[in-house]
Each structure stands twice: as C-alpha cells, then as structure tokens.
Design a protein around this motif. Sequence first.
Motif, mmCIF file in Angstrom:
data_model
loop_
_atom_site.group_PDB
_atom_site.id
_atom_site.type_symbol
_atom_site.label_atom_id
_atom_site.label_comp_id
_atom_site.label_asym_id
_atom_site.label_seq_id
_atom_site.Cartn_x
_atom_site.Cartn_y
_atom_site.Cartn_z
ATOM 1 N N MET A 56 4.662 25.137 8.749
ATOM 2 C CA MET A 56 5.514 25.187 7.561
ATOM 3 C C MET A 56 6.299 23.876 7.543
ATOM 4 N N ALA A 57 7.609 23.906 7.727
ATOM 5 C CA ALA A 57 8.366 22.662 7.796
ATOM 6 C C ALA A 57 8.222 22.096 9.210
ATOM 7 N N PRO A 58 7.797 20.856 9.340
ATOM 8 C CA PRO A 58 7.661 20.283 10.683
ATOM 9 C C PRO A 58 8.992 20.242 11.422
ATOM 10 N N ARG A 59 8.941 20.380 12.740
ATOM 11 C CA ARG A 59 10.176 20.372 13.532
ATOM 12 C C ARG A 59 10.669 18.947 13.805
ATOM 13 N N PHE A 60 9.895 17.950 13.359
ATOM 14 C CA PHE A 60 10.268 16.552 13.616
ATOM 15 C C PHE A 60 10.636 15.864 12.291
ATOM 16 N N PRO A 61 11.478 14.835 12.360
ATOM 17 C CA PRO A 61 11.828 14.130 11.110
ATOM 18 C C PRO A 61 10.659 13.280 10.617
ATOM 19 N N TYR A 62 10.534 13.133 9.309
ATOM 20 C CA TYR A 62 9.470 12.288 8.753
ATOM 21 C C TYR A 62 9.749 10.815 9.040
ATOM 22 N N ALA A 63 8.695 10.089 9.364
ATOM 23 C CA ALA A 63 8.852 8.657 9.646
ATOM 24 C C ALA A 63 8.820 7.828 8.363
ATOM 25 N N PHE A 64 8.279 8.389 7.289
ATOM 26 C CA PHE A 64 8.150 7.688 6.007
ATOM 27 C C PHE A 64 7.540 6.305 6.166
ATOM 28 N N GLU A 65 6.408 6.279 6.827
ATOM 29 C CA GLU A 65 5.711 4.999 7.005
ATOM 30 C C GLU A 65 5.226 4.461 5.675
ATOM 31 N N ARG A 66 5.216 3.154 5.546
ATOM 32 C CA ARG A 66 4.651 2.512 4.353
ATOM 33 C C ARG A 66 3.689 1.432 4.809
ATOM 34 N N ARG A 67 2.440 1.827 4.919
ATOM 35 C CA ARG A 67 1.420 0.843 5.310
ATOM 36 C C ARG A 67 0.593 0.504 4.077
ATOM 37 N N GLU A 68 0.159 -0.738 4.017
ATOM 38 C CA GLU A 68 -0.569 -1.185 2.815
ATOM 39 C C GLU A 68 -1.940 -0.544 2.693
ATOM 40 N N LEU A 69 -2.302 -0.230 1.469
ATOM 41 C CA LEU A 69 -3.660 0.245 1.194
ATOM 42 C C LEU A 69 -4.589 -0.974 1.188
ATOM 43 N N GLU A 70 -5.733 -0.860 1.849
ATOM 44 C CA GLU A 70 -6.696 -1.969 1.843
ATOM 45 C C GLU A 70 -7.838 -1.589 0.905
ATOM 46 N N ALA A 71 -7.875 -2.253 -0.233
ATOM 47 C CA ALA A 71 -8.866 -1.879 -1.247
ATOM 48 C C ALA A 71 -9.759 -3.055 -1.631
ATOM 49 N N SER A 72 -9.784 -4.091 -0.799
ATOM 50 C CA SER A 72 -10.499 -5.304 -1.210
ATOM 51 C C SER A 72 -11.965 -5.337 -0.763
ATOM 52 N N THR A 73 -12.418 -4.335 -0.029
ATOM 53 C CA THR A 73 -13.835 -4.353 0.366
ATOM 54 C C THR A 73 -14.654 -3.580 -0.680
ATOM 55 N N PRO A 74 -15.943 -3.892 -0.816
ATOM 56 C CA PRO A 74 -16.707 -3.342 -1.939
ATOM 57 C C PRO A 74 -16.875 -1.827 -1.944
ATOM 58 N N LYS A 75 -16.966 -1.213 -0.776
ATOM 59 C CA LYS A 75 -17.351 0.206 -0.769
ATOM 60 C C LYS A 75 -16.276 1.177 -0.277
ATOM 61 N N ILE A 76 -15.193 0.617 0.286
ATOM 62 C CA ILE A 76 -14.234 1.523 0.948
ATOM 63 C C ILE A 76 -12.788 1.254 0.565
ATOM 64 N N PHE A 77 -12.058 2.346 0.354
ATOM 65 C CA PHE A 77 -10.595 2.283 0.307
ATOM 66 C C PHE A 77 -10.100 2.683 1.696
ATOM 67 N N LEU A 78 -9.220 1.917 2.255
ATOM 68 C CA LEU A 78 -8.648 2.285 3.549
ATOM 69 C C LEU A 78 -7.183 2.629 3.330
ATOM 70 N N GLU A 79 -6.884 3.922 3.359
ATOM 71 C CA GLU A 79 -5.521 4.399 3.137
ATOM 72 C C GLU A 79 -4.872 4.542 4.503
ATOM 73 N N LYS A 80 -4.244 3.450 4.945
ATOM 74 C CA LYS A 80 -3.739 3.381 6.329
ATOM 75 C C LYS A 80 -2.646 4.407 6.616
ATOM 76 N N ASN A 81 -1.959 4.852 5.588
ATOM 77 C CA ASN A 81 -0.876 5.819 5.798
ATOM 78 C C ASN A 81 -1.369 7.179 6.269
#
Length: 234
Positions: free
Chosen positions: A120-145
């Motif tokens: 349900m609600a996690p017992r740990f605080p959210y880290a709210f990471e912001r990592r860049e999406l890598e969308a420059s390759t022809p076939k793949i989106f890399l959603e690092k988050n």
Amino acid sequence: MSEIVKFTIDGKECQGKKGQLIVDAAADNGVYIPVLCHMRDLIPAGSCRICTTKVNGRYMAACTTPVDEGTVVENDTPELLDIRKAIVEMLFVEGNHFCPSCEKSGNCDLQALGYKYQMMAPRFPYAFERRELEASTPKIFLEKNRCIFCKRCVRVIKDDQGRSVFAFKGRGKTLQINIDKKLAANLSDEMAKKAMDICPVGAILRKEVGFVEPIGTKKYDHKPIGSDLKNIYQ
Ligand code: FES
C-alpha cells in the motif's frame, strides 16, 4: 552426470542437481521464489535481493546460492515475506513508477510483486529521482527513472561481437542505466523486442509499437506472478 541431492523448502522434500541454484531447483520442484534480476542460465547478478531466503538458518539470495545434500531452505515465512515486501517498497520509492501510464503495466514483474505482497503506502520516503529519458536511438526508449538495476539487459543484449548494448554509468545515488548509441543504431527489431521483454519493469520500451498489447491480455492480467513456474524467468 550431475549428482542428485535432496533438500527441503519449508519442509517439502525436493530434489535437485548438486550446485544448482536454489531458485531454479525450487521452480523445478514447483516452489515459487520471487526473482527480479535472475534469469535461468545467465551468470547471477544477485542485485535485487527479492529472492532472499533462509538457507541453513542464514539469510541468502536464492539466486546465487547452490543446493547441496540436506540444504534446509525457508521461503514462505511471515518474516521473509515482509523482507520481500520491504524490498519491493524500496524499489518503488527509489525510482518513479507511475503504473497507470506505463506501457509495461500488466507485464511488469515489479508491479506484480507489489500486488502479490499487497503493498500500500511504502514505509520509506520517496526519492523523487529525475533521470533523463534517452530517446535518441532508433528502436528504443530508455526510461531511466524506472530502472531497478537488475542488469538483465546488460547481460543479455549484445551485438555480434559480444559487446553489451546497455551499461551502467556512475555509482551509488548517481548510478544510471545507459545505452551505447552506436551499438543501439544497429539493433534489430528482434533484439529490441527481447530487450523490452527481459526488462522486469518498464525501463526499456520499443519505439513505434507502443501499447500494442491490449489490457486484459497481459501476463499478469488474470494470474498473479509466480503462478506459471515454467515461465517465471521469461
Ligand atoms: Fe536473486 Fe535478484 S533474484 S538477487
């Protein structure tokens, strides 16, 4: 020929090959131990720890620990289930996992484990990471988050010369999954699909074929994770 050994999981008598990894031997005996980073026949990474069990009284990763004659494994105990639930919670707060908008929803092992352990609600605080999406390759989106650092893609997706298309960059809090743009430029459709399929979350998505699998037909839409022991490692 491999030596056959007898061992127990939660008191159930099992058989396996001496030296076989506990997760694999368990699956062969009809016992589910959850995995995220493990895949059969791949060099173990032991990175996610969701397979934590007690082996002869000690906490061990079942994907890196071999069975032997008389090994006693504890798997389905309230304590271990809570440890696994805490690990799932940790993985959720460490990245940004928005299941309702994620294409992998229904096919995602992390989401399925969240349901399994009734997170349900996690017992740990959210880290709210912001990592860049890598969308420059022809076939793949890399959603690092969404990456949980299981290293499956790094270990499996390679070019003809054995060079890994994916790699980690940074350490600790700055660790990120990356894609080699030159190698990714030559990735076949088949390998791009494989990369998406082996990713246990929604970090690797194929371009131009988004949301092709309708809701209701996905892997965990009807059966919870761990129901199909033949296909738990994809
Ligand atoms: Fe064992 Fe990830 S499945 S450590």
